[in-house]
Design a protein around this motif. Sequence first.
Motif, mmCIF file in Angstrom:
data_model
loop_
_atom_site.group_PDB
_atom_site.id
_atom_site.type_symbol
_atom_site.label_atom_id
_atom_site.label_comp_id
_atom_site.label_asym_id
_atom_site.label_seq_id
_atom_site.Cartn_x
_atom_site.Cartn_y
_atom_site.Cartn_z
ATOM 1 N N THR A 59 -25.931 -7.220 75.210
ATOM 2 C CA THR A 59 -25.874 -7.883 74.168
ATOM 3 C C THR A 59 -26.809 -7.627 73.160
ATOM 4 O O THR A 59 -27.812 -7.157 73.083
ATOM 5 N N GLU A 114 -23.127 -17.603 69.101
ATOM 6 C CA GLU A 114 -22.599 -16.431 68.466
ATOM 7 C C GLU A 114 -23.349 -15.444 68.144
ATOM 8 O O GLU A 114 -23.215 -14.020 68.246
ATOM 9 N N ARG A 115 -24.626 -15.551 67.684
ATOM 10 C CA ARG A 115 -25.711 -14.508 67.297
ATOM 11 C C ARG A 115 -26.744 -14.834 68.092
ATOM 12 O O ARG A 115 -27.549 -13.825 67.979
ATOM 13 N N TYR A 116 -27.021 -15.863 68.822
ATOM 14 C CA TYR A 116 -28.290 -15.785 69.806
ATOM 15 C C TYR A 116 -28.281 -16.584 71.045
ATOM 16 O O TYR A 116 -27.378 -17.042 71.561
ATOM 17 N N ARG A 124 -27.310 -9.905 70.707
ATOM 18 C CA ARG A 124 -27.732 -10.953 70.361
ATOM 19 C C ARG A 124 -29.403 -11.245 70.805
ATOM 20 O O ARG A 124 -29.783 -10.897 71.598
ATOM 21 N N ARG A 125 -30.136 -11.795 69.728
ATOM 22 C CA ARG A 125 -31.541 -12.057 69.743
ATOM 23 C C ARG A 125 -31.522 -13.261 70.636
ATOM 24 O O ARG A 125 -30.926 -14.255 70.672
#
Length: 318
Positions: free
Chosen positions: A2, A36-38, A4-5
């Motif tokens: 992934t 969605e982003r992390y 993502r961070r």
Amino acid sequence: MTDRRNIAFVLPIYNEEGNIPLLYERLTQVAERAAERYVVEFIFIDDGSRDRSLELLRALRERDERVSVYSLARNRGHQIAVTAGIDVADADAVIVMDSDLQDPPEVALDLIAAWEQGADVAYAKRRTRDDGFLKRLTAGGYYWTLSKLARIDIPRDTGDFRLMDRRVVEELRRYPERNRFIRGMVAEIGFRQEAVLFDRDARHAGTTGYPLGKMLKLAADGILGFSSFPLRLISALGLTLAVGAGVWTLYLAISRIVAPENQVEGWTFLAAGMFLLGGIQLLMLGVLGQYIGRIYEEVQHRPLYAFAVRETGPHDPA
């Protein structure tokens, strides 16, 4: 894989059994909105709780792989618990927040937004607070005093509720002192720091982990850890008293020569002066003792904490 961070929530726990279920529910809602982003994880640090807090945390760990549970071998205090959580966190950003729900978990989304816009530290600054008059009065007085005495600019009306970028976290880990005032340490580190305003809620359940004694200890850590003003004040007061005593002695000597009939015999004034100077000297020694005691604690180089429980997966104790 992934792209993502990672974001890690560090949550110190001390006798919070009444808050943990709702806290976890609101945290998971925040995590879902950021999913969605992390990749979000929750690091709970039990600070020697005497209620069912650790039991509840381990139950959460059993059903949610995002939850990690660490329990200190004994109660070491809020600042040490936060330090332990920061030490074990391995994420692109770390969010520190209290577990009594006075720090609304939803504000973390605003902290993340500030981080996305380039802030290395996004700290939550209280716009309003649901506390009693005395609490607000003493807090305002303390922050005003700290702003006047500290050698660095420590933001007013802030606690430890903040997001820190990995770079800031790595720098913070280099600060080994035992009498910790984390918000001051983060301010001293530097980088780009921005405030996020929020309205502080009342405690959801339980009693505060910061009674008067601990609040005074934290206040002393902030002032003594980031200011040498008390030592300079001692020097200034000593010089003032010495000059005043010299002038008074000269006045008495001249009066005895010029107008001896006006001199009043007796020891009352002398005794009062001796008690006054003795009290001031003891006060000075007390301030010096505070600094010397802190030096003694630091040079011992004892560990800040020890873990009794480390559980970082649903069935896999670390």
